[in-house]
Design a protein around this motif. Structure first.
Motif, PDB file in Angstrom:
ATOM      1  N   ILE A  40       0.850  -1.188   0.000  1.00 34.50           N
ATOM      2  CA  ILE A  40       0.000   0.000   0.000  1.00 34.50           C
ATOM      3  C   ILE A  40       0.887   1.239   0.000  1.00 34.50           C
ATOM      4  N   ALA A  41       0.733   2.083  -0.996  1.00 33.03           N
ATOM      5  CA  ALA A  41       1.526   3.298  -1.141  1.00 33.03           C
ATOM      6  C   ALA A  41       0.690   4.498  -0.697  1.00 33.03           C
ATOM      7  N   ILE A  42       1.269   5.353   0.152  1.00 28.94           N
ATOM      8  CA  ILE A  42       0.537   6.480   0.723  1.00 28.94           C
ATOM      9  C   ILE A  42       1.293   7.771   0.460  1.00 28.94           C
ATOM     10  N   ASP A  43       0.586   8.766  -0.091  1.00 25.88           N
ATOM     11  CA  ASP A  43       1.191  10.079  -0.309  1.00 25.88           C
ATOM     12  C   ASP A  43       0.076  11.106  -0.468  1.00 25.88           C
ATOM     13  N   ILE A  44       0.373  12.369  -0.142  1.00 26.04           N
ATOM     14  CA  ILE A  44      -0.631  13.424  -0.312  1.00 26.04           C
ATOM     15  C   ILE A  44      -0.616  13.968  -1.734  1.00 26.04           C
ATOM     16  N   ASN A  45       0.311  13.473  -2.562  1.00 31.89           N
ATOM     17  CA  ASN A  45       0.393  13.869  -3.971  1.00 31.89           C
ATOM     18  C   ASN A  45       0.032  12.657  -4.828  1.00 31.89           C
ATOM     19  N   SER A  46      -1.192  12.630  -5.337  1.00 37.45           N
ATOM     20  CA  SER A  46      -1.672  11.470  -6.099  1.00 37.45           C
ATOM     21  C   SER A  46      -0.952  11.282  -7.433  1.00 37.45           C
TER      22      SER A  46
ATOM     23  N   LEU B 281       6.152   0.185 -10.002  1.00 34.02           N
ATOM     24  CA  LEU B 281       7.207  -0.437  -9.206  1.00 34.02           C
ATOM     25  C   LEU B 281       6.714  -1.549  -8.292  1.00 34.02           C
ATOM     26  N   GLY B 282       5.396  -1.716  -8.176  1.00 34.69           N
ATOM     27  CA  GLY B 282       4.896  -2.840  -7.391  1.00 34.69           C
ATOM     28  C   GLY B 282       3.784  -2.561  -6.410  1.00 34.69           C
ATOM     29  N   ALA B 283       3.385  -1.302  -6.240  1.00 35.45           N
ATOM     30  CA  ALA B 283       2.293  -1.009  -5.312  1.00 35.45           C
ATOM     31  C   ALA B 283       0.989  -1.629  -5.809  1.00 35.45           C
ATOM     32  N   THR B 284       0.264  -2.252  -4.908  1.00 31.53           N
ATOM     33  CA  THR B 284      -1.028  -2.852  -5.260  1.00 31.53           C
ATOM     34  C   THR B 284      -2.192  -1.914  -4.961  1.00 31.53           C
ATOM     35  N   ASP B 285      -1.969  -0.983  -4.006  1.00 34.16           N
ATOM     36  CA  ASP B 285      -3.006  -0.025  -3.623  1.00 34.16           C
ATOM     37  C   ASP B 285      -2.338   1.322  -3.380  1.00 34.16           C
ATOM     38  N   CYS B 286      -3.049   2.400  -3.699  1.00 32.54           N
ATOM     39  CA  CYS B 286      -2.523   3.754  -3.474  1.00 32.54           C
ATOM     40  C   CYS B 286      -3.579   4.584  -2.760  1.00 32.54           C
ATOM     41  N   LEU B 287      -3.158   5.274  -1.699  1.00 28.60           N
ATOM     42  CA  LEU B 287      -4.084   6.047  -0.894  1.00 28.60           C
ATOM     43  C   LEU B 287      -3.551   7.463  -0.666  1.00 28.60           C
TER      44      LEU B 287
END
Length: 380
Positions: free
Chosen positions: A226-232, A241-247
């Motif tokens: 799960i990749a998390i950032d305030i910049n979508s 690169l391999g993230a399955t989910d982005c929040l």
């Protein structure tokens, strides 16, 4: 004409004071002394640690200073006692020395080296050479070194324990990232957290370090990242690169840790804070599972005191780890990482979003601070 033993005049970017743009100046770079190497920097990239140092909240910084610590270059000359390098060698300098003699270097438990003299502030410890003098002068004034590297100069002088010889065919405009950002994030997953096959991971902060942590999680065999950032806008690269989910926490109606707990049936096995700051550290720890959850702190924010952690969270089986240069013993590991890149084990190219001439260094800082770049590589 040989420059060995002579002062070299070249251009460098000097931070004269906090919270001001860097100034391109002509500097004098003295010849290397015993166990030192003078390097021609070919490529250097911008890291948040450079920006943190000129942040007015970072009270420990010394000025004037030549920043920069993520770079690659070619040996110009060597000082007395240097046996592992010769002029013409391609090299990567780094802020994590490996003397191979102290109790830390001789232990398999750490990659810290006793050559770092201030363990509470290691990133600013190496502001002078070991004899307590500088190899840089500008306008008649000595200029501080930075993290043992000072790569924002066309030539720099480093200790021979802060340097690794690499493959002669290495692309210096890419492997310069191994000097800090890539190694720190990738190693956090591989060495420090020791991500396991089939595990679940959360990575907070998708700069160069965070994306490199995702690479490490993917190579280690994590089933959910799960990749998390305030910049979508960073999510596209994260998925490649391999993230399955982005929040994006700003798009959610409840705290990010609660969403992650729901997505993973109780919390992730491994979390990585690659952004820094008390709130992010707390969220990273809170989103790990009770029983065995592991939170690895990679990023540091200038002036931040860190989270107030309840002992109950730790008593219930969660762990907090810190990582320094991704746990890599630098002199031994950097050449191997360069070989792994050459053999396409991982991709550094995707992390480089901009390449600019060195004179545009302040533009590179603006791109990073505005969230418009991952890594900007500067070339002389």
């Amino acid at each position: 004409m040989s420059t060995k033993g002579k002062v070299i005049k070249c251009k460098a970017a000097i931070a004269w004071e906090a919270d001001k743009p860097l100034c391109i100046e002509e500097v004098e770079v003295a010849p290397p002394k015993a166990h030192e190497v003078r390097i021609q920097i070919i490529a250097t990239s911008i890291c948040h640690t450079d920006a943190n140092t000129i942040d007015p909240n970072f009270k420990e910084a010394l000025f004037p200073v030549i920043l920069g610590h993520e770079s690659a270059g070619i040996v110009e000359s060597i000082g007395p006692g240097v046996t592992n390098f010769k002029p013409g060698d391609k090299v990567i300098p780094f802020f994590t020395p490996q003397c191979k003699k102290c109790k830390f270097c001789l232990s398999p438990l750490t990659n810290i080296c006793g050559k770092i003299r201030k363990f509470d502030t290691p990133t600013i410890d190496q502001e002078l050479m070991e004899d307590k003098t500088s190899r840089f002068t500008c306008k008649g004034k000595p200029i501080y070194h930075f993290m043992g590297v000072s790569s924002f100069s066309q030539y720099t002088v480093v200790s021979d324990v802060n340097l690794a010889k690499i493959d002669d065919e290495a692309n210096l405009e890419r492997v310069c990232l191994i000097g800090c950002g890539f190694s720190s994030g990738y190693g956090a997953a591989i060495n420090t957290a020791k991500v396991t096959p089939g595990s679940t991971c959360a990575v907070f902060g998708l700069g160069g370090v965070g994306l490199s942590a995702i690479i490490g999680c993917k190579i280690a065999g994590a089933s959910k990242i799960i990749a998390i950032d305030i910049n979508s806008e960073k999510f596209t690269k994260a998925k490649v690169l391999g993230a399955t989910d982005c929040l994006n926490p700003r798009d959610l109606d409840k705290p990010i840790q609660e969403i992650i707990i729901e997505l993973t049936n109780g919390g992730v096995d491994f979390a990585f804070d690659c952004a820094g700051g008390s709130d992010t550290m707390s969220a990273a720890l809170d989103c790990t599972t009770v029983g065995w959850g592991s939170c690895t702190v990679v990023g540091v924010k200038a002036g931040d005191e860190g989270p107030n952690v309840s002992p109950v969270k730790l008593i219930m089986g969660r762990r907090i780890n810190g990582t320094f240069f991704g746990g890599w013993k630098s002199v031994d590991s950097v050449p191997k990482l360069v070989a792994d890149y050459k053999n396409k084990k991982f991709d550094l190219d995707i992390l480089v979003t901009h390449t600019l001439p060195f004179d545009r260094i302040n533009e590179a800082f603006d791109l990073m601070n505005q969230g418009k770049s991952i890594r900007t590589v500067l070339t002389f």
